[in-house]
Design a protein around this motif. Structure first.
Motif, PDB file in Angstrom:
ATOM      1  N   VAL A  13     -27.785 -14.064  10.819  1.00 42.09           N
ATOM      2  CA  VAL A  13     -28.033 -12.570  10.779  1.00 42.09           C
ATOM      3  C   VAL A  13     -26.537 -12.089  11.162  1.00 42.09           C
ATOM      4  CG1 VAL A  13     -29.161 -10.933  12.244  1.00 42.09           C
ATOM      5  CG2 VAL A  13     -30.223 -12.677  11.653  1.00 42.09           C
ATOM      6  N   THR A  14     -25.937 -12.435  12.013  1.00 41.65           N
ATOM      7  CA  THR A  14     -24.608 -11.888  12.377  1.00 41.65           C
ATOM      8  C   THR A  14     -23.654 -12.140  10.953  1.00 41.65           C
ATOM      9  OG1 THR A  14     -24.762 -12.480  14.752  1.00 41.65           O
ATOM     10  CG2 THR A  14     -22.651 -12.028  13.880  1.00 41.65           C
ATOM     11  N   GLY A  15     -23.727 -13.221  10.421  1.00 40.78           N
ATOM     12  CA  GLY A  15     -22.780 -13.334   9.288  1.00 40.78           C
ATOM     13  C   GLY A  15     -23.284 -12.589   7.964  1.00 40.78           C
ATOM     14  N   VAL A  38     -15.889  -9.415  23.953  1.00 36.68           N
ATOM     15  CA  VAL A  38     -16.410  -9.150  25.224  1.00 36.68           C
ATOM     16  C   VAL A  38     -15.687  -8.117  25.928  1.00 36.68           C
ATOM     17  CG1 VAL A  38     -15.151 -11.168  26.143  1.00 36.68           C
ATOM     18  CG2 VAL A  38     -17.199 -10.566  27.293  1.00 36.68           C
ATOM     19  N   SER A  39     -14.642  -8.118  25.578  1.00 32.79           N
ATOM     20  CA  SER A  39     -13.604  -6.824  26.249  1.00 32.79           C
ATOM     21  C   SER A  39     -13.953  -5.480  26.108  1.00 32.79           C
ATOM     22  CB  SER A  39     -12.182  -7.052  25.895  1.00 32.79           C
ATOM     23  OG  SER A  39     -12.040  -6.739  24.620  1.00 32.79           O
ATOM     24  N   TYR A  40     -14.951  -5.488  24.808  1.00 38.93           N
ATOM     25  CA  TYR A  40     -15.735  -4.073  24.771  1.00 38.93           C
ATOM     26  C   TYR A  40     -16.936  -3.875  25.329  1.00 38.93           C
ATOM     27  CZ  TYR A  40     -11.598  -3.444  21.562  1.00 38.93           C
ATOM     28  OH  TYR A  40     -10.561  -2.918  20.639  1.00 38.93           O
ATOM     29  N   ALA A  41     -17.419  -4.852  26.146  1.00 40.14           N
ATOM     30  CA  ALA A  41     -18.696  -4.899  26.380  1.00 40.14           C
ATOM     31  C   ALA A  41     -19.423  -3.754  27.394  1.00 40.14           C
ATOM     32  CB  ALA A  41     -19.183  -6.256  27.117  1.00 40.14           C
ATOM     33  N   ASN A  42     -18.432  -3.200  28.299  1.00 41.76           N
ATOM     34  CA  ASN A  42     -18.890  -2.491  29.107  1.00 41.76           C
ATOM     35  C   ASN A  42     -17.627  -1.143  29.545  1.00 41.76           C
ATOM     36  OD1 ASN A  42     -17.727  -5.155  30.580  1.00 41.76           O
ATOM     37  ND2 ASN A  42     -17.065  -3.228  31.720  1.00 41.76           N
ATOM     38  N   ASP A  43     -18.019  -0.013  30.155  1.00 44.64           N
ATOM     39  CA  ASP A  43     -17.182   0.939  30.721  1.00 44.64           C
ATOM     40  C   ASP A  43     -16.783   0.512  32.227  1.00 44.64           C
ATOM     41  OD1 ASP A  43     -19.321   1.819  31.994  1.00 44.64           O
ATOM     42  OD2 ASP A  43     -19.579   3.675  30.894  1.00 44.64           O
ATOM     43  N   MET A  44     -16.559   1.632  32.828  1.00 50.32           N
ATOM     44  CA  MET A  44     -16.084   1.296  34.375  1.00 50.32           C
ATOM     45  C   MET A  44     -17.036   1.516  35.363  1.00 50.32           C
ATOM     46  SD  MET A  44     -12.324   3.219  33.847  1.00 50.32           S
ATOM     47  CE  MET A  44     -11.478   2.607  35.730  1.00 50.32           C
ATOM     48  N   ALA A  45     -18.369   1.561  34.923  1.00 46.61           N
ATOM     49  CA  ALA A  45     -19.283   1.704  35.930  1.00 46.61           C
ATOM     50  C   ALA A  45     -19.910   0.526  36.566  1.00 46.61           C
ATOM     51  CB  ALA A  45     -20.737   2.269  35.377  1.00 46.61           C
ATOM     52  N   SER A  46     -20.108   0.499  37.917  1.00 42.20           N
ATOM     53  CA  SER A  46     -20.582  -0.734  38.726  1.00 42.20           C
ATOM     54  C   SER A  46     -22.097  -0.707  38.328  1.00 42.20           C
ATOM     55  CB  SER A  46     -20.214  -0.574  40.065  1.00 42.20           C
ATOM     56  OG  SER A  46     -18.918  -0.503  40.237  1.00 42.20           O
ATOM     57  N   PHE A  47     -22.503  -2.077  38.535  1.00 45.35           N
ATOM     58  CA  PHE A  47     -24.118  -2.028  38.720  1.00 45.35           C
ATOM     59  C   PHE A  47     -24.834  -1.811  37.208  1.00 45.35           C
ATOM     60  CE2 PHE A  47     -23.034  -1.608  43.291  1.00 45.35           C
ATOM     61  CZ  PHE A  47     -23.665  -2.738  43.795  1.00 45.35           C
ATOM     62  N   CYS A  48     -24.388  -1.847  36.208  1.00 43.84           N
ATOM     63  CA  CYS A  48     -24.685  -1.420  34.902  1.00 43.84           C
ATOM     64  C   CYS A  48     -24.710  -2.837  33.908  1.00 43.84           C
ATOM     65  CB  CYS A  48     -24.066  -0.441  34.127  1.00 43.84           C
ATOM     66  SG  CYS A  48     -24.357   1.108  35.111  1.00 43.84           S
ATOM     67  N   PRO A  49     -25.858  -3.238  33.596  1.00 45.76           N
ATOM     68  CA  PRO A  49     -25.875  -4.406  32.801  1.00 45.76           C
ATOM     69  C   PRO A  49     -25.444  -4.193  31.260  1.00 45.76           C
ATOM     70  CG  PRO A  49     -28.106  -3.486  33.012  1.00 45.76           C
ATOM     71  CD  PRO A  49     -27.358  -2.690  34.041  1.00 45.76           C
ATOM     72  N   ALA A  50     -24.363  -5.269  30.939  1.00 40.11           N
ATOM     73  CA  ALA A  50     -24.082  -5.104  29.488  1.00 40.11           C
ATOM     74  C   ALA A  50     -24.377  -6.308  28.625  1.00 40.11           C
ATOM     75  CB  ALA A  50     -22.635  -4.861  29.527  1.00 40.11           C
ATOM     76  N   GLY A  51     -24.592  -6.058  27.516  1.00 35.40           N
ATOM     77  CA  GLY A  51     -24.885  -7.132  26.523  1.00 35.40           C
ATOM     78  C   GLY A  51     -23.856  -7.756  25.856  1.00 35.40           C
ATOM     79  N   SER A  52     -23.982  -8.555  24.888  1.00 36.14           N
ATOM     80  CA  SER A  52     -22.895  -9.231  24.044  1.00 36.14           C
ATOM     81  C   SER A  52     -22.711  -8.630  22.682  1.00 36.14           C
ATOM     82  CB  SER A  52     -22.910 -10.702  24.117  1.00 36.14           C
ATOM     83  OG  SER A  52     -23.016 -11.176  25.241  1.00 36.14           O
ATOM     84  N   PRO A  53     -21.827  -7.935  22.096  1.00 34.63           N
ATOM     85  CA  PRO A  53     -21.777  -7.270  20.782  1.00 34.63           C
ATOM     86  C   PRO A  53     -21.825  -8.303  19.739  1.00 34.63           C
ATOM     87  CG  PRO A  53     -19.873  -6.787  22.039  1.00 34.63           C
ATOM     88  CD  PRO A  53     -20.831  -7.591  22.992  1.00 34.63           C
ATOM     89  N   ALA A  54     -22.573  -7.883  18.720  1.00 42.49           N
ATOM     90  CA  ALA A  54     -22.263  -9.195  17.828  1.00 42.49           C
ATOM     91  C   ALA A  54     -20.861  -8.873  16.944  1.00 42.49           C
ATOM     92  CB  ALA A  54     -23.416  -8.805  16.615  1.00 42.49           C
ATOM     93  N   VAL A  55     -20.500  -7.571  16.794  1.00 41.98           N
ATOM     94  CA  VAL A  55     -19.006  -7.380  16.264  1.00 41.98           C
ATOM     95  C   VAL A  55     -18.479  -6.215  16.679  1.00 41.98           C
ATOM     96  CG1 VAL A  55     -20.456  -6.006  14.362  1.00 41.98           C
ATOM     97  CG2 VAL A  55     -18.190  -6.863  13.887  1.00 41.98           C
ATOM     98  N   VAL A 100     -20.407  -2.516  18.116  1.00 42.57           N
ATOM     99  CA  VAL A 100     -19.749  -1.602  18.965  1.00 42.57           C
ATOM    100  C   VAL A 100     -18.963  -0.827  18.164  1.00 42.57           C
ATOM    101  CG1 VAL A 100     -17.698  -1.574  20.607  1.00 42.57           C
ATOM    102  CG2 VAL A 100     -19.628  -2.723  21.189  1.00 42.57           C
ATOM    103  N   LEU A 101     -19.196   0.560  18.121  1.00 38.76           N
ATOM    104  CA  LEU A 101     -18.154   1.122  16.882  1.00 38.76           C
ATOM    105  C   LEU A 101     -17.205   2.097  17.922  1.00 38.76           C
ATOM    106  CD1 LEU A 101     -17.985   2.575  14.368  1.00 38.76           C
ATOM    107  CD2 LEU A 101     -19.692   4.278  14.924  1.00 38.76           C
ATOM    108  N   SER A 102     -16.127   1.636  18.025  1.00 42.71           N
ATOM    109  CA  SER A 102     -14.978   1.887  18.613  1.00 42.71           C
ATOM    110  C   SER A 102     -14.136   3.156  17.949  1.00 42.71           C
ATOM    111  CB  SER A 102     -14.026   0.960  19.319  1.00 42.71           C
ATOM    112  OG  SER A 102     -13.043   1.625  19.808  1.00 42.71           O
TER     113      SER A 102
END
Length: 468
Positions: A13-15, A38-55, A100-102
């Motif tokens: 799927v990712t491919g 993984v470095s794009y997974a989250n912002d600066m908030a505490s206690f907020c779950p974040a997933g793993s982006p495919a790309v 993740v669309l940066s």
């Protein structure tokens, strides 16, 4: 560190997703290495779950953003738009398997027009960069979030950011005249105008401001500018109680004064600033109020406000004589969040906004919450518009302290609603305050907001799991 589509470890799927993205994007715009994504997974908030982006995708053009959204729609893949990730509500946090669309590479200032007093910018332009650029034309872009040296205009629009000058100049929403937005299916829509006035149809521009990337991807913005104001002068007033300082705020606003800045720091924050920077603020200070004016005669305005502070019980009033002294007085406020973070190492920064008349009740209530939970909670506030930032200090390695921090955070939001306020004045809802948004706007409000979301994003792929 950018892996090729052959080297990247990925399932079928990712491919397929990566191959489809690379069909319309340069290779260096598509990041697939898990150590990088993984470095794009989250912002600066505490206690907020974040997933793993495919790309992670870093487009540079509108057409590339359109290609990403067409691909995401075709494959039913969620898209999480991001700016500089300085947010404090988890609104930019990734979900598992998402794109993740940066938008940080779309960082051009396309136009500065002194006659029409507008700037046209891409979403990745940093707030401070824009402010300095328009300053060269004798203009200013007033919204100034505390993270203005890092945060982007796109992120500011997504969360309807505020800042120190909101009391006089207002928030981001008041400066966004028009937008170009890529919709979930890849279509490009323009909203708003370049003109000083315009009321054609529904105000879709305002709808997108504060929508946290859940309705479309902002790729261009037309922003209103103002003439550069004179340099402001600042006054500092010390009080023996927070209640007296809040009384001064009420007197200033009721008196018809229009400060360019009106900020309050409680005793916990003053102590933290003293401990960190050795600024020498009196230890007896229970609250410090900072007022500024950028009028033609700021000294006269400061004198009038100083008198009101003394009437409210100020123990000392110190007006600055020039810009240098003013900057020194503001250093305490600017260093407050860093100082509070140093208390325990981790903070949760709330942004409950209450009516100005209830500001004293809010600060006293936070003090009681801090005592009940045995925590350090400092309060800084944009006092002129009632926007408080109770900052919970805790040790992230202590599970019991983390629990108490989260409970206190929720109690602060409940207090804000009880006082007739709102759960967020400028940080947004994101993941952190989803439950509280439902409490604030009620079931009918949630139903209507979900209906709007359905119109713009029928597949639910834009920043899923945020807001509600």
């Amino acid at each position: 560190m950018i892996m090729s589509r052959i080297e990247a470890p990925r399932d079928e799927v990712t491919g397929n997703l990566v191959d489809r993205l690379l069909a319309g994007l340069p290779a260096d715009a598509v990041l697939t290495d898990p150590d990088v994504t993984v470095s794009y997974a989250n912002d600066m908030a505490s206690f907020c779950p974040a997933g793993s982006p495919a790309v992670v995708v870093l487009p540079r053009t509108v057409e590339q953003v359109q290609h990403v959204m067409r691909t995401a729609t075709g494959l039913r893949v969620p898209v999480v738009p991001q700016g500089a990730r300085t947010g404090l509500s988890g609104g930019a946090n990734a979900t598992d398997g998402c794109i993740v669309l940066s938008l940080t590479k779309m960082d051009r200032i396309l136009e500065i027009n002194p006659v029409d007093r507008i700037a046209v910018v891409e979403p990745g332009v940093v707030n401070a960069v824009l402010s300095r650029a328009v300053g060269d034309h004798g203009l200013c872009y007033p919204p100034d979030p505390s993270s203005w040296e890092m945060c982007t205009i796109g992120g500011n629009i997504g969360t309807a950011s505020g800042g120190l000058c909101c009391v006089k100049y207002g928030v981001t929403a008041e400066y966004v005249l028009g937008l170009d937005v890529v919709l979930a299916d890849g279509r490009l829509m323009s909203t708003g105008r370049r003109t000083a006035k315009g009321v054609a149809g529904y105000d879709l521009t305002r709808l997108f401001v504060g929508s946290e990337g859940s309705l479309g991807i902002v790729v261009r913005a037309v922003l209103a500018l103002r003439p550069q104001p004179p340099r402001q002068l600042v006054l500092a007033a010390e009080f023996a109680s927070a209640a007296a300082a809040c009384d001064a705020v009420c007197r200033i606003m009721a008196g018809g004064h229009v400060p360019s800045l009106l900020e309050l720091m409680d005793r916990t924050t003053v102590k933290a600033v003293n401990d960190l920077s050795r600024m020498g603020l009196p230890e007896s200070t229970e609250a410090l109020l900072l007022a500024a004016f950028d009028t033609s005669d700021p000294a006269a305005d400061l004198a009038a406000v100083g008198a009101l502070c003394e009437e409210a019980g100020a123990t000392q009033v110190v007006p600055a004589d020039d810009a240098t002294e003013s900057e020194l007085l503001l250093q305490a406020r600017r260093s407050s969040l860093v100082a509070l973070e140093a208390v325990k190492g981790t903070t949760m920064i709330d942004d409950v906004c209450v009516p100005r008349s209830r500001l004293g009740d809010m600060i006293e209530g936070v003090e009681r919450i801090a005592e009940r939970h045995r925590l350090t909670i400092g309060v800084v506030a944009h006092a002129g518009d009632g926007n408080t930032h109770p900052t919970v200090c805790f040790d992230a390695q202590d599970p019991d302290e983390c629990r108490r921090a989260r409970e206190s955070f929720d109690e602060i939001m409940a207090l804000g609603l009880e006082l007739g306020g709102t759960i967020t004045g400028e940080h947004g809802v994101g993941v952190l305050k989803k439950e509280w948004l439902a409490r604030e706007i009620g079931p009918v409000g949630v139903e209507m907001q979900r209906a709007v979301k359905q119109v713009f994003d029928p597949l639910g792929i834009l920043n899923p799991g945020k807001l509600f």
